[in-house]
Scaffold this motif. Structure first.
Motif, PDB file in Angstrom:
ATOM      1  N   ILE A   1       2.492   6.643  -5.402  1.00  0.00           N
ATOM      2  CA  ILE A   1       2.048   6.950  -6.767  1.00  0.00           C
ATOM      3  C   ILE A   1       0.894   7.956  -6.730  1.00  0.00           C
ATOM      4  O   ILE A   1       0.866   8.915  -7.500  1.00  0.00           O
ATOM      5  CB  ILE A   1       1.645   5.661  -7.505  1.00  0.00           C
ATOM      6  CG1 ILE A   1       2.888   4.812  -7.766  1.00  0.00           C
ATOM      7  CG2 ILE A   1       0.919   5.977  -8.808  1.00  0.00           C
ATOM      8  CD1 ILE A   1       2.594   3.417  -8.261  1.00  0.00           C
ATOM      9  N   THR A   2      -0.049   7.759  -5.813  1.00  0.00           N
ATOM     10  CA  THR A   2      -1.175   8.669  -5.688  1.00  0.00           C
ATOM     11  C   THR A   2      -0.716  10.073  -5.314  1.00  0.00           C
ATOM     12  O   THR A   2      -1.206  11.066  -5.861  1.00  0.00           O
ATOM     13  CB  THR A   2      -2.156   8.145  -4.623  1.00  0.00           C
ATOM     14  OG1 THR A   2      -2.557   6.840  -4.982  1.00  0.00           O
ATOM     15  CG2 THR A   2      -3.364   9.041  -4.492  1.00  0.00           C
ATOM     16  N   LYS A   3       0.231  10.161  -4.399  1.00  0.00           N
ATOM     17  CA  LYS A   3       0.742  11.467  -3.983  1.00  0.00           C
ATOM     18  C   LYS A   3       1.443  12.181  -5.133  1.00  0.00           C
ATOM     19  O   LYS A   3       1.237  13.374  -5.358  1.00  0.00           O
ATOM     20  CB  LYS A   3       1.715  11.285  -2.806  1.00  0.00           C
ATOM     21  CG  LYS A   3       2.256  12.555  -2.241  1.00  0.00           C
ATOM     22  CD  LYS A   3       1.178  13.322  -1.554  1.00  0.00           C
ATOM     23  CE  LYS A   3       1.772  14.522  -0.846  1.00  0.00           C
ATOM     24  NZ  LYS A   3       0.774  15.300  -0.155  1.00  0.00           N
TER      25      LYS A   3
ATOM     26  N   ALA B   1       1.393   2.299  -3.568  1.00  0.00           N
ATOM     27  CA  ALA B   1       0.182   2.916  -4.118  1.00  0.00           C
ATOM     28  C   ALA B   1       0.000   4.327  -3.575  1.00  0.00           C
ATOM     29  O   ALA B   1      -0.388   5.244  -4.316  1.00  0.00           O
ATOM     30  CB  ALA B   1      -1.040   2.066  -3.790  1.00  0.00           C
ATOM     31  N   GLN B   2       0.287   4.535  -2.301  1.00  0.00           N
ATOM     32  CA  GLN B   2       0.177   5.868  -1.720  1.00  0.00           C
ATOM     33  C   GLN B   2       1.193   6.815  -2.340  1.00  0.00           C
ATOM     34  O   GLN B   2       0.888   7.986  -2.588  1.00  0.00           O
ATOM     35  CB  GLN B   2       0.374   5.815  -0.209  1.00  0.00           C
ATOM     36  CG  GLN B   2      -0.788   5.190   0.518  1.00  0.00           C
ATOM     37  CD  GLN B   2      -0.515   5.053   2.004  1.00  0.00           C
ATOM     38  OE1 GLN B   2       0.615   5.181   2.461  1.00  0.00           O
ATOM     39  NE2 GLN B   2      -1.560   4.778   2.762  1.00  0.00           N
TER      40      GLN B   2
ATOM     41  N   LEU C   1       0.963  11.723  -8.384  1.00  0.00           N
ATOM     42  CA  LEU C   1      -0.050  12.118  -9.366  1.00  0.00           C
ATOM     43  C   LEU C   1      -0.830  13.342  -8.904  1.00  0.00           C
ATOM     44  O   LEU C   1      -1.084  14.262  -9.693  1.00  0.00           O
ATOM     45  CB  LEU C   1      -1.009  10.963  -9.643  1.00  0.00           C
ATOM     46  CG  LEU C   1      -0.462   9.829 -10.491  1.00  0.00           C
ATOM     47  CD1 LEU C   1      -1.485   8.705 -10.577  1.00  0.00           C
ATOM     48  CD2 LEU C   1      -0.075  10.310 -11.866  1.00  0.00           C
ATOM     49  N   SER C   2      -1.210  13.371  -7.632  1.00  0.00           N
ATOM     50  CA  SER C   2      -1.981  14.513  -7.145  1.00  0.00           C
ATOM     51  C   SER C   2      -1.152  15.788  -7.158  1.00  0.00           C
ATOM     52  O   SER C   2      -1.674  16.863  -7.458  1.00  0.00           O
ATOM     53  CB  SER C   2      -2.517  14.244  -5.742  1.00  0.00           C
ATOM     54  OG  SER C   2      -1.460  14.172  -4.813  1.00  0.00           O
TER      55      SER C   2
ATOM     56  N   HIS D   1       0.828  -1.208   0.000  1.00  0.00           N
ATOM     57  CA  HIS D   1       0.000   0.000   0.000  1.00  0.00           C
ATOM     58  C   HIS D   1       0.863   1.260   0.000  1.00  0.00           C
ATOM     59  O   HIS D   1       0.431   2.300  -0.461  1.00  0.00           O
ATOM     60  CB  HIS D   1      -0.946  -0.002   1.194  1.00  0.00           C
ATOM     61  CG  HIS D   1      -1.924  -1.134   1.156  1.00  0.00           C
ATOM     62  ND1 HIS D   1      -2.907  -1.214   0.211  1.00  0.00           N
ATOM     63  CD2 HIS D   1      -2.045  -2.235   1.921  1.00  0.00           C
ATOM     64  CE1 HIS D   1      -3.606  -2.314   0.398  1.00  0.00           C
ATOM     65  NE2 HIS D   1      -3.104  -2.950   1.429  1.00  0.00           N
ATOM     66  N   SER D   2       2.061   1.162   0.507  1.00  0.00           N
ATOM     67  CA  SER D   2       2.951   2.326   0.525  1.00  0.00           C
ATOM     68  C   SER D   2       3.288   2.769  -0.895  1.00  0.00           C
ATOM     69  O   SER D   2       3.370   3.959  -1.176  1.00  0.00           O
ATOM     70  CB  SER D   2       4.236   2.003   1.278  1.00  0.00           C
ATOM     71  OG  SER D   2       3.945   1.656   2.603  1.00  0.00           O
TER      72      SER D   2
END
Length: 79
Positions: free
Chosen positions: A30-32, A27-28, A34-35, A24-25
């Motif tokens: 990558i999300t950060k 994924a977090q 991208l945002s 999950h780290s």
């Protein structure tokens, strides 16, 4: 990826460790990324009437937008 965290000092048995998943780290992360990259263009991508999930905009603005639209339609006697 899984790592083991000690539950007690000087742990020797497997039940004295706590497994932690690091999937999950990633994924977090990558999300950060991208945002952060989308932050500069988000105002051009999302409609001005969209108020949720944007900085400097309040969710209550949506209510005011709908209320004013309903009032205008009511004044014009539009069904």
């Amino acid at each position: 990826m899984i790592t083991l965290i000690l539950k007690k000092d000087k742990a020797t048995r497997i039940n004295e460790f706590r497994p932690i998943s690091l999937i999950h780290s990633i994924a977090q992360l990558i999300t950060k990324v991208l945002s952060m990259r989308l932050a500069s263009v988000i105002d051009r991508i999302i409609s001005p009437t969209q108020t949720a999930f944007q900085r400097k905009k309040c969710i209550h603005d949506s209510y005011l937008y709908v209320r004013n639209t309903v009032r205008a339609l009511h004044r014009n006697k539009t069904p």
